[in-house]
Design a protein around this motif. Structure first.
Motif, PDB file in Angstrom:
ATOM      1  N   SER A   1     -62.367  37.951 -92.190  1.00  0.00           N
ATOM      2  CA  SER A   1     -62.567  36.940 -91.135  1.00  0.00           C
ATOM      3  C   SER A   1     -62.393  35.525 -91.668  1.00  0.00           C
ATOM      4  CB  SER A   1     -63.961  37.099 -90.497  1.00  0.00           C
ATOM      5  OG  SER A   1     -64.089  38.373 -89.890  1.00  0.00           O
ATOM      6  N   ILE A   2     -61.471  35.370 -92.608  1.00  0.00           N
ATOM      7  CA  ILE A   2     -61.119  34.057 -93.146  1.00  0.00           C
ATOM      8  C   ILE A   2     -59.824  33.604 -92.462  1.00  0.00           C
ATOM      9  CG2 ILE A   2     -60.388  32.777 -95.201  1.00  0.00           C
ATOM     10  CD1 ILE A   2     -62.034  34.751 -96.863  1.00  0.00           C
ATOM     11  N   ALA A   3     -59.871  32.480 -91.788  1.00  0.00           N
ATOM     12  CA  ALA A   3     -58.680  31.960 -91.116  1.00  0.00           C
ATOM     13  C   ALA A   3     -57.590  31.701 -92.150  1.00  0.00           C
ATOM     14  CB  ALA A   3     -59.017  30.684 -90.359  1.00  0.00           C
ATOM     15  N   GLU A   4     -56.385  32.268 -91.926  1.00  0.00           N
ATOM     16  CA  GLU A   4     -55.337  32.115 -92.934  1.00  0.00           C
ATOM     17  C   GLU A   4     -54.058  31.486 -92.390  1.00  0.00           C
ATOM     18  OE1 GLU A   4     -52.362  34.054 -92.785  1.00  0.00           O
ATOM     19  OE2 GLU A   4     -53.033  35.095 -90.981  1.00  0.00           O
ATOM     20  N   LYS A   5     -53.948  31.390 -91.079  1.00  0.00           N
ATOM     21  CA  LYS A   5     -52.729  30.831 -90.502  1.00  0.00           C
ATOM     22  C   LYS A   5     -52.592  29.359 -90.868  1.00  0.00           C
ATOM     23  CE  LYS A   5     -50.127  30.436 -86.207  1.00  0.00           C
ATOM     24  NZ  LYS A   5     -50.130  30.662 -84.735  1.00  0.00           N
ATOM     25  N   ASP A   6     -51.422  29.015 -91.395  1.00  0.00           N
ATOM     26  CA  ASP A   6     -51.090  27.638 -91.786  1.00  0.00           C
ATOM     27  C   ASP A   6     -51.976  27.116 -92.924  1.00  0.00           C
ATOM     28  OD1 ASP A   6     -49.109  27.498 -89.792  1.00  0.00           O
ATOM     29  OD2 ASP A   6     -50.594  26.906 -88.294  1.00  0.00           O
ATOM     30  N   VAL A   7     -52.644  28.020 -93.640  1.00  0.00           N
ATOM     31  CA  VAL A   7     -53.479  27.628 -94.777  1.00  0.00           C
ATOM     32  C   VAL A   7     -52.719  27.945 -96.064  1.00  0.00           C
ATOM     33  CG1 VAL A   7     -55.664  27.967 -95.976  1.00  0.00           C
ATOM     34  CG2 VAL A   7     -55.590  28.094 -93.476  1.00  0.00           C
ATOM     35  N   GLN A   8     -52.753  27.039 -97.011  1.00  0.00           N
ATOM     36  CA  GLN A   8     -52.044  27.232 -98.270  1.00  0.00           C
ATOM     37  C   GLN A   8     -52.624  28.412 -99.044  1.00  0.00           C
ATOM     38  OE1 GLN A   8     -49.312  25.472 -99.434  1.00  0.00           O
ATOM     39  NE2 GLN A   8     -49.316  24.583 -97.372  1.00  0.00           N
ATOM     40  N   LEU A   9     -51.741  29.082 -99.780  1.00  0.00           N
ATOM     41  CA  LEU A   9     -52.130  30.277-100.519  1.00  0.00           C
ATOM     42  C   LEU A   9     -53.251  29.981-101.520  1.00  0.00           C
ATOM     43  CD1 LEU A   9     -51.703  33.245-101.190  1.00  0.00           C
ATOM     44  CD2 LEU A   9     -49.756  32.589-102.625  1.00  0.00           C
ATOM     45  N   ASP A  10     -53.179  28.868-102.221  1.00  0.00           N
ATOM     46  CA  ASP A  10     -54.208  28.549-103.211  1.00  0.00           C
ATOM     47  C   ASP A  10     -55.574  28.366-102.553  1.00  0.00           C
ATOM     48  OD1 ASP A  10     -54.589  27.965-106.115  1.00  0.00           O
ATOM     49  OD2 ASP A  10     -55.418  26.109-105.296  1.00  0.00           O
TER      50      ASP A  10
END
Length: 220
Positions: free
Chosen positions: A151-160
């Motif tokens: 449940s961690i938002a990942e869209k448009d978030v940098q991989l690091d």
């Protein structure tokens, strides 16, 4: 559309189609050749969906679907559609309760393993650059899928940033987070064709970590 959503939509489509195809004539038969062909094709499609959702031979859903599909229905093939339609409706209830997400993870894990095998094959052929591209893509997709499960938002978030989030919630240990940043480096450099910025050992490490993450978080 996510894999689990596509599978759910396909089951719902098959259930809707079953209502039309499960109706016989006034004598309770299906004598129209074209309609019998439709019923046969529907049963094959429905059986395939059950196999996707229930990969184990021991699954009661799979055993029931196989029994229905293997039966010689003849002019009452619409009854086979009705029976398998009922199976799909029950399966859909279980799938909506959480089965689909697990199936999607397993399917993705199998695909990722195949890609990583290709990456290894490129390394054997001394094609480090191609191997790095494939390994980097699989690594990033794996991390993003793990984030969605957490449940961690990942869209448009940098991989690091995602790696940091997984480290913060304990999904990744400090050591694995450090390894993950190394793999992220390969992903970034390979995607920008900066071939001199990583070497064969970096790609090998990316493949190894990706396999570990898949085994721990997706292939379960």
């Amino acid at each position: 559309m996510a894999l689990e959503d596509r599978v759910r939509l396909r089951i719902e489509q098959l259930v809707d189609e079953s209502h039309r195809l499960s109706v016989g004539n006034e004598n309770g038969q299906m004598v129209d050749e074209r309609r019998r062909g439709e019923c046969s094709a529907w049963i094959t499609s429905a059986q395939n969906v059950v196999h996707i959702l229930c990969p184990q031979d021991s699954s009661s859903y799979r055993q029931k679907a196989d029994a229905i599909a293997s039966k010689e229905w003849g002019y009452v093939i619409h009854e086979g559609v009705a029976e398998l339609g009922a199976v799909l409706r029950s399966l859909l209830v279980d799938a909506k309760a959480g089965m689909l997400a697990s199936v999607a993870d397993q399917a993705r894990a199998e695909a990722f393993d195949d890609f990583l095998d290709h990456a290894n094959a490129y390394l054997v052929d001394s094609r480090k650059n191609e191997a790095g591209v494939i390994a980097g893509v699989v690594f990033e997709d794996t991390v993003r899928r793990i984030c969605r499960k957490q449940s961690i938002a990942e869209k448009d978030v940098q991989l690091d940033q995602l790696i940091s989030a997984l480290a913060s919630n304990g999904t990744l240990s400090g050591v694995k987070a450090k390894r993950a940043r190394g793999a992220a480096h390969v992903r970034t450099k390979a995607s920008h064709a900066q071939w001199d910025e990583f070497d064969r050992s970096d790609v090998e490490a990316t493949i190894a970590l990706s396999r570990e993450l898949i085994a721990s978080h997706l292939d379960a």
